[in-house]
Motif scaffolding. Structure first.
Motif, PDB file in Angstrom:
ATOM      1  N   GLN A 109      67.910  59.172 -19.041  1.00 33.04           N
ATOM      2  CA  GLN A 109      66.833  58.875 -18.388  1.00 33.04           C
ATOM      3  C   GLN A 109      66.315  57.430 -18.037  1.00 33.04           C
ATOM      4  O   GLN A 109      65.785  57.025 -17.189  1.00 33.04           O
ATOM      5  CB  GLN A 109      65.581  59.513 -19.198  1.00 33.04           C
ATOM      6  CG  GLN A 109      64.295  59.148 -18.485  1.00 33.04           C
ATOM      7  CD  GLN A 109      63.973  59.908 -17.195  1.00 33.04           C
ATOM      8  OE1 GLN A 109      64.689  60.816 -16.694  1.00 33.04           O
ATOM      9  NE2 GLN A 109      63.446  59.402 -16.045  1.00 33.04           N
ATOM     10  N   ARG A 112      68.209  56.515 -15.261  1.00 34.93           N
ATOM     11  CA  ARG A 112      67.983  56.837 -13.950  1.00 34.93           C
ATOM     12  C   ARG A 112      66.791  56.168 -13.755  1.00 34.93           C
ATOM     13  O   ARG A 112      66.642  55.742 -12.219  1.00 34.93           O
ATOM     14  CB  ARG A 112      67.443  58.452 -14.175  1.00 34.93           C
ATOM     15  CG  ARG A 112      68.512  59.454 -14.362  1.00 34.93           C
ATOM     16  CD  ARG A 112      68.256  60.637 -14.493  1.00 34.93           C
ATOM     17  NE  ARG A 112      67.321  61.242 -13.358  1.00 34.93           N
ATOM     18  CZ  ARG A 112      66.345  61.792 -13.160  1.00 34.93           C
ATOM     19  NH1 ARG A 112      65.792  62.237 -14.010  1.00 34.93           N
ATOM     20  NH2 ARG A 112      65.976  62.308 -12.074  1.00 34.93           N
ATOM     21  N   THR A 113      66.026  55.639 -14.461  1.00 33.60           N
ATOM     22  CA  THR A 113      64.822  54.849 -14.054  1.00 33.60           C
ATOM     23  C   THR A 113      65.390  53.462 -13.719  1.00 33.60           C
ATOM     24  O   THR A 113      64.891  52.870 -12.556  1.00 33.60           O
ATOM     25  CB  THR A 113      64.029  54.672 -15.475  1.00 33.60           C
ATOM     26  OG1 THR A 113      63.554  55.755 -15.888  1.00 33.60           O
ATOM     27  CG2 THR A 113      62.753  53.687 -15.238  1.00 33.60           C
TER      28      THR A 113
END
Length: 123
Positions: A109, A112-113
């Motif tokens: 995550q 992805r950010t």
């Protein structure tokens, strides 16, 4: 005299990596505070400024390395604290794999950010 106790295995590398990641985190946090509190004041930082920094390969790479390092350092510390409290057997194995899964999710995550901020494709 008290006996020395450590959850780190003798000759193990997790002890060394805990120290190496701590030193790296101190340096990166100093960079962060310098950049966001002395060069740019926190009240003046915008999403566009942050995205602009993330578009620079060196800054992006540093932030991804920071993410991985901080995740390892934190999870390794929690795991060893639990072992110091007496965690063993099947519970130790279960906690280890829960922490590994949580770390993997956090890193995925986080990347992805970072990719979204850098304008890169997310997976």
């Amino acid at each position: 005299m008290a006996e020395r106790y450590s959850s780190f295995e003798t000759g193990g590398r997790r002890w060394l990596w805990q120290r190496i990641t701590a030193a790296f985190l101190v340096v990166v946090l100093a960079f962060h505070f310098f950049l966001l509190h002395f060069v740019h004041h926190a009240a003046d930082v915008t999403f566009a400024m942050s995205a602009g920094r993330m578009e620079t390969l060196s800054y992006y790479s540093l932030m991804v390395l920071f993410l991985v390092t901080a995740t390892f350092h934190g999870v390794n510390g929690v795991y060893n604290a639990l072992i110091n409290q007496g965690l063993s057997g099947q519970r130790k194995t279960a906690i280890k794999w829960v922490l590994v899964a949580a770390s993997a999710l956090l890193i995925v995550q986080g990347i992805r950010t970072a990719n979204a901020w850098a304008g890169l494709p997310t997976f």
